[in-house]
Design a protein around this motif. Structure first.
Motif, mmCIF file in Angstrom:
data_model
loop_
_atom_site.group_PDB
_atom_site.id
_atom_site.type_symbol
_atom_site.label_atom_id
_atom_site.label_comp_id
_atom_site.label_asym_id
_atom_site.label_seq_id
_atom_site.Cartn_x
_atom_site.Cartn_y
_atom_site.Cartn_z
ATOM 1 N N MET A 297 30.283 -21.625 -62.672
ATOM 2 C CA MET A 297 29.224 -21.241 -63.604
ATOM 3 C C MET A 297 27.921 -21.966 -63.244
ATOM 4 O O MET A 297 27.890 -23.191 -63.119
ATOM 5 C CB MET A 297 29.622 -21.586 -65.045
ATOM 6 C CG MET A 297 28.609 -21.117 -66.076
ATOM 7 S SD MET A 297 29.223 -21.277 -67.775
ATOM 8 C CE MET A 297 29.311 -23.053 -67.937
ATOM 9 N N TYR A 298 26.868 -21.184 -63.064
ATOM 10 C CA TYR A 298 25.557 -21.759 -62.736
ATOM 11 C C TYR A 298 24.895 -22.292 -64.010
ATOM 12 O O TYR A 298 24.800 -21.593 -65.019
ATOM 13 C CB TYR A 298 24.661 -20.711 -62.081
ATOM 14 C CG TYR A 298 25.005 -20.443 -60.638
ATOM 15 C CD1 TYR A 298 24.522 -21.274 -59.623
ATOM 16 C CD2 TYR A 298 25.824 -19.376 -60.289
ATOM 17 C CE1 TYR A 298 24.848 -21.028 -58.294
ATOM 18 C CE2 TYR A 298 26.160 -19.124 -58.962
ATOM 19 C CZ TYR A 298 25.666 -19.963 -57.971
ATOM 20 O OH TYR A 298 25.987 -19.727 -56.652
ATOM 21 N N VAL A 299 24.445 -23.547 -63.940
ATOM 22 C CA VAL A 299 23.850 -24.216 -65.091
ATOM 23 C C VAL A 299 22.692 -25.083 -64.616
ATOM 24 O O VAL A 299 22.646 -25.490 -63.445
ATOM 25 C CB VAL A 299 24.876 -25.108 -65.816
ATOM 26 C CG1 VAL A 299 26.044 -24.289 -66.339
ATOM 27 C CG2 VAL A 299 25.367 -26.229 -64.912
ATOM 28 N N ASP B 229 38.440 -17.448 -60.554
ATOM 29 C CA ASP B 229 38.613 -18.697 -61.300
ATOM 30 C C ASP B 229 38.753 -18.423 -62.790
ATOM 31 O O ASP B 229 39.370 -19.207 -63.504
ATOM 32 C CB ASP B 229 37.416 -19.623 -61.048
ATOM 33 C CG ASP B 229 37.605 -20.992 -61.676
ATOM 34 O OD1 ASP B 229 38.653 -21.625 -61.419
ATOM 35 O OD2 ASP B 229 36.734 -21.429 -62.443
ATOM 36 N N LEU B 230 38.197 -17.308 -63.265
ATOM 37 C CA LEU B 230 38.304 -16.978 -64.687
ATOM 38 C C LEU B 230 39.754 -16.709 -65.072
ATOM 39 O O LEU B 230 40.232 -17.165 -66.118
ATOM 40 C CB LEU B 230 37.440 -15.765 -65.027
ATOM 41 C CG LEU B 230 35.939 -15.899 -64.756
ATOM 42 C CD1 LEU B 230 35.204 -14.653 -65.242
ATOM 43 C CD2 LEU B 230 35.358 -17.139 -65.400
ATOM 44 N N THR B 231 40.472 -15.955 -64.234
ATOM 45 C CA THR B 231 41.879 -15.697 -64.559
ATOM 46 C C THR B 231 42.745 -16.911 -64.277
ATOM 47 O O THR B 231 43.802 -17.076 -64.883
ATOM 48 C CB THR B 231 42.416 -14.463 -63.801
ATOM 49 O OG1 THR B 231 42.188 -14.614 -62.395
ATOM 50 C CG2 THR B 231 41.734 -13.194 -64.280
ATOM 51 N N GLU C 248 28.831 -12.069 -64.914
ATOM 52 C CA GLU C 248 28.865 -12.226 -63.467
ATOM 53 C C GLU C 248 27.466 -12.259 -62.859
ATOM 54 O O GLU C 248 26.551 -11.556 -63.298
ATOM 55 C CB GLU C 248 29.668 -11.089 -62.833
ATOM 56 C CG GLU C 248 31.156 -11.119 -63.174
ATOM 57 C CD GLU C 248 31.934 -10.041 -62.441
ATOM 58 O OE1 GLU C 248 31.320 -9.330 -61.614
ATOM 59 O OE2 GLU C 248 33.145 -9.912 -62.691
ATOM 60 N N VAL C 249 27.314 -13.114 -61.852
ATOM 61 C CA VAL C 249 26.121 -13.143 -61.003
ATOM 62 C C VAL C 249 26.613 -13.279 -59.570
ATOM 63 O O VAL C 249 27.809 -13.430 -59.325
ATOM 64 C CB VAL C 249 25.183 -14.320 -61.356
ATOM 65 C CG1 VAL C 249 24.591 -14.153 -62.748
ATOM 66 C CG2 VAL C 249 25.905 -15.655 -61.246
ATOM 67 N N LYS D 264 27.450 -16.918 -65.070
ATOM 68 C CA LYS D 264 26.458 -17.638 -65.859
ATOM 69 C C LYS D 264 26.819 -17.483 -67.339
ATOM 70 O O LYS D 264 27.558 -16.557 -67.713
ATOM 71 C CB LYS D 264 25.060 -17.079 -65.597
ATOM 72 C CG LYS D 264 24.864 -15.643 -66.093
ATOM 73 C CD LYS D 264 23.427 -15.178 -65.882
ATOM 74 C CE LYS D 264 23.234 -13.748 -66.423
ATOM 75 N NZ LYS D 264 21.843 -13.289 -66.240
ATOM 76 N N PRO D 265 26.316 -18.379 -68.193
ATOM 77 C CA PRO D 265 26.578 -18.232 -69.633
ATOM 78 C C PRO D 265 26.088 -16.879 -70.133
ATOM 79 O O PRO D 265 24.979 -16.449 -69.798
ATOM 80 C CB PRO D 265 25.786 -19.384 -70.249
ATOM 81 C CG PRO D 265 25.691 -20.411 -69.165
ATOM 82 C CD PRO D 265 25.564 -19.621 -67.894
#
Length: 418
Positions: free
Chosen positions: A134-136, A246-248, A323-324, A329-330
């Protein structure tokens, strides 16, 4: 300030974090189990001795920017108010078994970042997972030498451990969520193996075959009791779960964590002093605590706040994301709304599914029907009615997960589908 050449080095390390061997995992309940186990070792006096021995195995504490050094913890009583505690899983091979590769094979990335939130009244808890890709924005972080690294507007969250250590990961999540996080712990590979072995293994359900050559994980559909390396590799697998993302993989981790928590809170574990003590030692020997946590009284006080929370009041949730390119991203406004609810200390309820990496267990035990209260005898008073609970805020469908009392199965993925 960090020179420009350092940024290039960091970017290189971040890219290495996407290689197949950099998919470690550890679970939030290594800490929960450690504190809870210490508390339950056959009485307070024995617990005190065990706790001091356990904490003695922990490395010196890491200073967080918002903690108060030297502030004493409560004495063997539940901590007052709510708790926010960040659990970070490092992929560092330093000091780890040779099976994980050489110490120079990876950087030090936080491939697992989870926030434990305990409500003010200790009636519920949530375990919030942040995807590693996740981009932060990353704030300016202390460099450990009296200086400060430059802030960055958009980097993957799993670079924060390399960028400025545990303190930087905490600062980043604080800025991202608006929450204050005074407690944190960094955990490593060996803890998962030792923890799963200490409880005699963790039974997990697999809905479809799991095949992953990268972690050497091959599990047929059905029930499996995993411990040691097998448990760790189950948690590390990404290619063999759901859609390979990575989400699953986080969904898969939640299947394991729920089963682990049910095992930890079972009478078979808590009534066995050898198991609970081994559990505590297994956890703390493989973790680095913030200085705010490196205190026996604080560990036990958090355990006391956790121990009576019902399994259906412990919610595992993955933050809403969109998704990006090369990551996520949030997802707004869902992300911000979720943390506004948590900041207001409102209980949360999942409105979405378990995610693509998990599904309901068709053989789950039936939920027992509530029993009617017995009619009080003449001359006695009925038990006072419990205080009405605060209604839970239902999260949007974009927030996936499950509660600890839900029996779920991992959705497998075979080599033919990869």
């Amino acid at each position: 300030m960090r020179p420009r050449s350092s940024r290039s080095k960091l970017s290189t390390i971040a890219r290495h974090g996407r290689l197949k061997k950099s998919n470690p995992v550890t679970t939030v309940f290594k800490f929960i189990a450690a504190a809870l186990a210490v508390l339950m070792v056959s009485g307070v006096s024995v617990a005190a001795i065990a706790a001091y021995d356990v904490v003695a195995s922990v490395k010196p504490g890491v200073h967080l920017e918002n903690e108060v050094e030297g502030e004493p913890g409560p004495k063997f009583s539940a901590i007052k108010g709510g708790v926010n505690l960040l659990l970070v899983g490092s992929d560092s091979r330093k000091g780890q078994a040779a099976v994980f590769g050489g110490e120079d094979e990876t950087g030090d990335l936080n491939d697992v970042t989870m926030l434990l939130h305990i409500s003010e009244d200790h009636s519920n808890a949530s375990v919030i997972s942040f995807p590693r890709d996740m981009y932060v924005p990353i704030p300016g972080c202390p460099d450990g030498k009296g200086g400060t690294y430059d802030a960055m507007s958009s980097q993957k969250i799993n670079t924060t451990l390399t960028y400025g250590g545990l303190a930087c990961t905490v600062l980043t999540v604080e800025e991202l969520t608006g929450l204050k996080i005074p407690y944190a712990a960094e955990v490593q590979f060996g803890g998962v193996m030792a923890m799963s072995t200490a409880v005699g293994g963790v039974e997990v359900c697999v809905a479809e075959d799991i095949e992953d050559k990268h972690t050497d994980t091959y599990l047929k559909a059905g029930k499996h009791t995993l411990q040691g390396l097998a448990a760790l590799q189950f948690l590390r697998t990404r290619h063999g779960i759901g859609d390979g993302s990575d989400l699953t993989r986080i969904n898969n981790q939640q299947v394991f964590m729920s089963a682990l928590l049910r095992t930890i809170k079972s009478s078979e574990t808590l009534s066995d002093p050898t198991k609970v003590y081994s559990l505590a030692k297994a956890a703390t020997a493989n973790m680095q605590l913030s200085t705010s946590l490196n205190n026996v009284d604080t560990l036990i006080s958090i355990a006391l706040a956790l121990k009576d929370i019902d399994l259906d009041k412990v919610v595992f949730v993955q933050v809403p994301t969109g998704e990006v390119d090369s990551g996520v991203k949030p997802l707004q406004p869902d992300f911000e709304d979720m943390f506004t609810t948590i900041a207001a200390d409102q209980p949360i309820q999942l409105g979405g599914s378990t995610g693509r990496g998990a599904t309901a267990d068709p053989d789950a035990p039936a939920t027992p029907e509530p029993t009617a209260s017995a009619t009080p005898k003449p001359g006695t008073s009925a038990t006072p009615a419990p205080k009405p609970s605060v209604p839970a805020t239902v999260l949007p469908d974009s927030a996936t997960g499950q509660t600890a009392d839900e029996f779920t199965c991992s959705v497998g993925r075979t080599l033919n589908n990869q």
